[in-house]
Write an enzyme that holds these catalytic residues in place. Structure first.
Site, mmCIF file in Angstrom:
data_model
loop_
_atom_site.group_PDB
_atom_site.id
_atom_site.type_symbol
_atom_site.label_atom_id
_atom_site.label_comp_id
_atom_site.label_asym_id
_atom_site.label_seq_id
_atom_site.Cartn_x
_atom_site.Cartn_y
_atom_site.Cartn_z
ATOM 1 N N ASN A 38 0.804 -1.240 0.000
ATOM 2 C CA ASN A 38 0.000 0.000 0.000
ATOM 3 C C ASN A 38 0.829 1.277 0.000
ATOM 4 O O ASN A 38 0.360 2.320 -0.456
ATOM 5 C CB ASN A 38 -1.046 -0.013 1.122
ATOM 6 C CG ASN A 38 -0.461 -0.020 2.493
ATOM 7 O OD1 ASN A 38 0.699 -0.402 2.692
ATOM 8 N ND2 ASN A 38 -1.228 0.399 3.484
ATOM 9 N N LYS B 121 12.287 -7.588 1.250
ATOM 10 C CA LYS B 121 11.354 -8.402 0.458
ATOM 11 C C LYS B 121 10.086 -7.575 0.287
ATOM 12 O O LYS B 121 9.241 -7.542 1.171
ATOM 13 C CB LYS B 121 11.063 -9.711 1.206
ATOM 14 C CG LYS B 121 10.671 -10.889 0.345
ATOM 15 C CD LYS B 121 9.387 -10.761 -0.402
ATOM 16 C CE LYS B 121 8.101 -10.770 0.352
ATOM 17 N NZ LYS B 121 6.978 -10.318 -0.517
ATOM 18 N N PRO B 122 9.963 -6.846 -0.843
ATOM 19 C CA PRO B 122 8.748 -6.028 -1.033
ATOM 20 C C PRO B 122 7.569 -6.907 -1.428
ATOM 21 O O PRO B 122 7.734 -8.073 -1.775
ATOM 22 C CB PRO B 122 9.141 -5.099 -2.185
ATOM 23 C CG PRO B 122 10.183 -5.851 -2.953
ATOM 24 C CD PRO B 122 10.882 -6.776 -1.987
ATOM 25 N N SER C 197 -0.180 -7.464 7.351
ATOM 26 C CA SER C 197 -1.394 -7.842 8.084
ATOM 27 C C SER C 197 -1.049 -8.521 9.411
ATOM 28 O O SER C 197 0.032 -9.125 9.558
ATOM 29 C CB SER C 197 -2.228 -8.785 7.225
ATOM 30 O OG SER C 197 -1.469 -9.934 6.923
ATOM 31 N N GLU D 219 4.712 -3.891 12.362
ATOM 32 C CA GLU D 219 3.738 -2.822 12.068
ATOM 33 C C GLU D 219 2.562 -3.506 11.390
ATOM 34 O O GLU D 219 2.653 -3.874 10.218
ATOM 35 C CB GLU D 219 4.359 -1.767 11.149
ATOM 36 C CG GLU D 219 5.534 -1.008 11.761
ATOM 37 C CD GLU D 219 5.117 -0.014 12.825
ATOM 38 O OE1 GLU D 219 3.908 0.247 12.978
ATOM 39 O OE2 GLU D 219 6.017 0.494 13.523
ATOM 40 N N ARG E 45 -6.984 9.137 1.966
ATOM 41 C CA ARG E 45 -5.592 9.067 1.528
ATOM 42 C C ARG E 45 -5.389 7.645 0.994
ATOM 43 O O ARG E 45 -5.778 6.678 1.656
ATOM 44 C CB ARG E 45 -4.658 9.348 2.714
ATOM 45 C CG ARG E 45 -3.208 9.518 2.303
ATOM 46 C CD ARG E 45 -2.404 10.111 3.436
ATOM 47 N NE ARG E 45 -2.305 9.196 4.554
ATOM 48 C CZ ARG E 45 -1.164 8.658 4.987
ATOM 49 N NH1 ARG E 45 -0.039 8.956 4.414
ATOM 50 N NH2 ARG E 45 -1.166 7.848 6.024
ATOM 51 N N CYS F 158 -3.188 1.656 6.653
ATOM 52 C CA CYS F 158 -3.388 1.025 7.974
ATOM 53 C C CYS F 158 -3.976 2.024 8.968
ATOM 54 O O CYS F 158 -4.651 1.640 9.916
ATOM 55 C CB CYS F 158 -2.066 0.483 8.491
ATOM 56 S SG CYS F 158 -0.772 1.730 8.501
ATOM 57 N N GLU G 271 -10.571 -4.587 8.849
ATOM 58 C CA GLU G 271 -10.094 -3.456 8.050
ATOM 59 C C GLU G 271 -10.851 -3.433 6.730
ATOM 60 O O GLU G 271 -10.877 -4.443 6.019
ATOM 61 C CB GLU G 271 -8.614 -3.648 7.712
ATOM 62 C CG GLU G 271 -7.672 -3.317 8.820
ATOM 63 C CD GLU G 271 -6.223 -3.399 8.341
ATOM 64 O OE1 GLU G 271 -5.764 -4.508 8.053
ATOM 65 O OE2 GLU G 271 -5.575 -2.347 8.275
ATOM 66 N N SER H 53 1.140 10.772 10.244
ATOM 67 C CA SER H 53 2.417 10.164 9.839
ATOM 68 C C SER H 53 3.497 11.236 9.714
ATOM 69 O O SER H 53 3.309 12.222 9.004
ATOM 70 C CB SER H 53 2.252 9.463 8.497
ATOM 71 O OG SER H 53 1.262 8.470 8.593
ATOM 72 N N GLU I 185 8.417 2.985 14.466
ATOM 73 C CA GLU I 185 9.278 3.431 13.378
ATOM 74 C C GLU I 185 9.267 4.953 13.358
ATOM 75 O O GLU I 185 8.223 5.570 13.546
ATOM 76 C CB GLU I 185 8.773 2.871 12.041
ATOM 77 C CG GLU I 185 8.952 1.344 11.990
ATOM 78 C CD GLU I 185 8.639 0.712 10.640
ATOM 79 O OE1 GLU I 185 7.686 1.162 9.982
ATOM 80 O OE2 GLU I 185 9.342 -0.238 10.269
HETATM 81 P P1 NAP Z 1 0.299 -8.994 3.929
HETATM 82 O O1 NAP Z 1 -0.514 -9.882 3.083
HETATM 83 O O2 NAP Z 1 0.497 -9.351 5.348
HETATM 84 O O3 NAP Z 1 1.717 -8.898 3.184
HETATM 85 C C1 NAP Z 1 2.760 -8.064 3.653
HETATM 86 C C2 NAP Z 1 4.080 -8.601 3.174
HETATM 87 O O4 NAP Z 1 4.293 -9.895 3.754
HETATM 88 C C3 NAP Z 1 4.186 -8.795 1.660
HETATM 89 O O5 NAP Z 1 5.498 -8.518 1.255
HETATM 90 C C4 NAP Z 1 3.883 -10.276 1.511
HETATM 91 O O6 NAP Z 1 4.420 -10.842 0.350
HETATM 92 C C5 NAP Z 1 4.586 -10.814 2.724
HETATM 93 N N1 NAP Z 1 4.137 -12.145 3.137
HETATM 94 C C6 NAP Z 1 2.950 -12.757 2.899
HETATM 95 N N2 NAP Z 1 2.947 -13.967 3.459
HETATM 96 C C7 NAP Z 1 4.146 -14.136 4.062
HETATM 97 C C8 NAP Z 1 4.748 -15.187 4.809
HETATM 98 N N3 NAP Z 1 4.109 -16.322 5.071
HETATM 99 N N4 NAP Z 1 6.010 -15.015 5.263
HETATM 100 C C9 NAP Z 1 6.675 -13.867 5.011
HETATM 101 N N5 NAP Z 1 6.156 -12.829 4.331
HETATM 102 C C10 NAP Z 1 4.907 -12.968 3.859
HETATM 103 O O7 NAP Z 1 -0.238 -7.506 3.933
HETATM 104 P P2 NAP Z 1 -0.655 -6.625 2.685
HETATM 105 O O8 NAP Z 1 -1.955 -7.094 2.182
HETATM 106 O O9 NAP Z 1 0.489 -6.525 1.734
HETATM 107 O O10 NAP Z 1 -0.791 -5.185 3.364
HETATM 108 C C11 NAP Z 1 -1.955 -4.756 3.996
HETATM 109 C C12 NAP Z 1 -1.838 -4.912 5.498
HETATM 110 O O11 NAP Z 1 -0.688 -4.218 5.962
HETATM 111 C C13 NAP Z 1 -3.007 -4.288 6.237
HETATM 112 O O12 NAP Z 1 -3.382 -5.126 7.301
HETATM 113 C C14 NAP Z 1 -2.440 -2.988 6.770
HETATM 114 O O13 NAP Z 1 -3.099 -2.466 7.891
HETATM 115 C C15 NAP Z 1 -1.038 -3.389 7.065
HETATM 116 N N6 NAP Z 1 -0.165 -2.218 7.123
HETATM 117 C C16 NAP Z 1 0.277 -1.809 8.350
HETATM 118 C C17 NAP Z 1 1.074 -0.683 8.430
HETATM 119 C C18 NAP Z 1 1.582 -0.206 9.753
HETATM 120 O O14 NAP Z 1 2.468 0.628 9.762
HETATM 121 N N7 NAP Z 1 1.071 -0.690 10.879
HETATM 122 C C19 NAP Z 1 1.412 0.026 7.275
HETATM 123 C C20 NAP Z 1 0.931 -0.419 6.059
HETATM 124 C C21 NAP Z 1 0.139 -1.545 5.986
HETATM 125 P P3 NAP Z 1 3.485 -11.075 -0.941
HETATM 126 O O15 NAP Z 1 3.148 -9.750 -1.444
HETATM 127 O O16 NAP Z 1 4.366 -11.831 -1.861
HETATM 128 O O17 NAP Z 1 2.289 -11.858 -0.472
#
Ligand code: NAP
Length: 495
Positions: free
Chosen positions: A168, A191-192, A246, A267, A295, A301, A398, A458, A475
């Site tokens: 995001n 790892k993005p 997540s 995070e 935004r 998040c 969410e 932020s 952070e």
């Molecule tokens: P996500 O599905 O948890 O993925 C985040 C990252 O983890 C991606 O790079 C993903 O790779 C990787 N990943 C997935 N499965 C994994 C595993 N088993 N082992 C290691 N890495 C793994 O989250 P998202 O959908 O990208 O992002 C949305 C979430 O992020 C929301 O819940 C949001 O609230 C949260 N977020 C939090 C913050 C904060 O600062 N608190 C900021 C931004 C977003 P892949 O893309 O290859 O699946």
């Protein structure tokens, strides 16, 4: 590299985004994956495949850890002033290239260009802030209570760090980790997210130009993040995992890191309440709600996920918000006039649709939007719901989309109860002209960050992070962010 896709959209782009490399970045080299595998990247505005990036294997992950290990000694011994100047140069290069980077973010993530520009500015600030932090790392010196010796505490880089980031904020979530890690003297493997890898690779090219030595930052993309992350964490040279994403994946990674007793920063997800009291400045509250909700088209998040409005101001607020939301221009993110771009995937649209239907089935009224936009791309329109039941699924999950659910409340105590009725605790927003009430309610709300009469909090200079299921660690901020990448060494001295 001959890629099996039609990159015509990149060719038509006014910016030379196609000129950015997007292979694995390991030890300063641009490499294909060891088995030649690729991951396709999709434009969420059209659903078309626009690029492909290498699909890293376990062998590639091992090479990245090796490269980070090889560079570790040189980087930790680089003078803080020198590290600071390199980070400052990263900031300057990001600012110089902000339009191109914003276009790339918008293209792969779908967010409106104006949001992408905001993200590049925010992301670059982590380099400026941490360039300043790098030369302010101090230790402690004191006399032991017994009087027998002195206590010296030295802060040292924690070691090799694995950084995992979401889609995001493809630039900011990476720089929020890379900048403090480098300032502290650590080397990293990023790892993005698979959906948005192009920005991470574009930034890797920039770091090298700014003078970051080979192997200090390594970037790899993979379709199998679980096994690759596990393998990297199992290497005893890796000492830190910093994850943004997540809560579910965060929990799994905490369990994985526990096997090797690795320091973790997490995070995670949010479910921010946005509370408007009767005495609030209505226009300011509406301005704040539009920022806190829209935004990134709600894909944040910190996005306002539940809007609680006191009875006396409720109708005027709901009316004002639906007018503003209905007026937003929906479209392809890279178009200058777009105010609300597409969601990241079809799956994200389906989730929003499910949550809206559930709320409506429980009695919510649709004031604007409310159904999926048909056609190419992954669009959901800006939507306002009123009379949303506190039992609706969207009050507990969410939404991650442009949906503003309004619930009426009567008393301050009721607003606090609503706000804290969630497993999350990342951000919260309050609007009131009574500062005493604002501070009182802020102290009662279980969240790591509060926007008091502000819809945006932020800031690299402030500690970002959550409580409860929203995470561990901070952070940014004075010492907070950088401290996540250092550990204390205590030396007892007698002289
Ligand atoms: P996500 O599905 O948890 O993925 C985040 C990252 O983890 C991606 O790079 C993903 O790779 C990787 N990943 C997935 N499965 C994994 C595993 N088993 N082992 C290691 N890495 C793994 O989250 P998202 O959908 O990208 O992002 C949305 C979430 O992020 C929301 O819940 C949001 O609230 C949260 N977020 C939090 C913050 C904060 O600062 N608190 C900021 C931004 C977003 P892949 O893309 O290859 O699946």
């Amino acid at each position: 590299m001959n890629l099996p896709y039609n990159a015509s959209q990149l060719d038509q782009d006014p910016y030379e985004v196609r000129g950015f490399p997007h292979r694995l970045y390991i030890g300063g080299q641009w490499l294909p994956s060891s088995d030649g595998g690729l991951i396709e990247v999709t434009d969420p505005s059209s659903g078309a495949v626009i690029a492909a990036v290498p699909d890293a294997t376990l062998e590639d992950a091992a090479a990245a850890v090796e490269a980070a290990a090889k560079a570790a000694k040189g980087w930790r011994e680089t003078a803080p002033r020198k590290r600071s100047e390199i980070l400052r140069r990263c900031f300057e290069l990001m600012v110089e290239r902000s339009e191109t980077l914003a276009m790339l973010i918008s293209l792969e993530n779908g967010k409106a260009l104006r949001d992408a520009r905001g993200e590049v500015g925010y992301a670059a600030e982590f380099f400026r802030w941490n360039a300043e932090e790098a030369v302010r790392i101090t230790g402690e010196f004191g006399t032991a209570p017994s009087g027998t010796n002195r206590i010296v505490v030295d802060y040292q880089p924690i070691g090799i760090c694995v950084l995992v980031t979401p889609w995001n904020f493809p630039a900011a979530m990476a720089t929020r980790k890379i900048a403090p890690a480098l300032a502290a003297g650590c080397t990293v493997i990023l790892k993005p997210a698979s959906e948005t890898p192009l920005t991470a690779y574009a930034l890797a090219a920039l770091y090298s130009e700014a003078g970051v030595p080979d192997g200090v930052v390594n970037v790899l993309t993979t379709s199998t993040p679980g096994p690759l992350t596990s393998a990297m964490l199992a290497d005893p040279r890796v000492r830190k995992l910093s994850f943004t994403g997540s809560t579910g994946i965060g929990r799994a990674l905490l369990a994985e890191a526990a096997k090797h007793v690795i320091s973790c920063s997490m995070e995670l997800g949010g479910n921010a309440p946005f509370i408007v009291f009767d005495d609030a400045d209505l226009d300011a509250a509406l301005d704040g709600a539009m920022i806190a909700k829209m935004r990134n088209a709600g894909e944040a998040c910190t996005a306002a996920n539940r809007i609680y409005v006191q009875s006396g101001i409720h109708d005027a607020f709901a009316d004002g918000l639906s007018r503003r939301m209905a007026a937003l221009k929906i479209g392809t993110g890279t178009r200058a006039e777009t105010e609300c771009g597409p969601m990241i995937t079809r799956k994200a649209v389906d989730k929003i649709d499910r949550l809206v239907k559930d709320a409506v089935n429980r009695g919510a009224k649709v004031l604007c939007g409310g159904s999926v936009l048909e056609g190419d791309g992954f669009f959901y329109p800006p939507t306002v719901l009123s009379e949303v039941s506190p039992d609706a699924d969207m009050a507990h999950e969410e939404i991650f989309g442009p949906v503003a659910p309004i619930t009426r409340f009567e008393s301050e105590a009721q607003a606090i109860l609503h706000a804290n009725n969630t497993e999350y605790g990342l951000a919260a927003y309050l609007y009131t002209r009574d500062v005493a009430r604002g501070m009182r309610v802020a102290s009662e709300i279980e969240a790591g960050m509060i926007g008091l009469n502000r819809g945006l909090m932020s800031d690299p200079a402030a500690p970002f992070g959550g409580v409860k299921q929203s995470g561990l660690g901070r952070e940014g901020g004075q010492h907070h962010g950088i401290a996540e990448f250092m550990e204390a060494k205590y030396i007892a001295v007698t002289f």
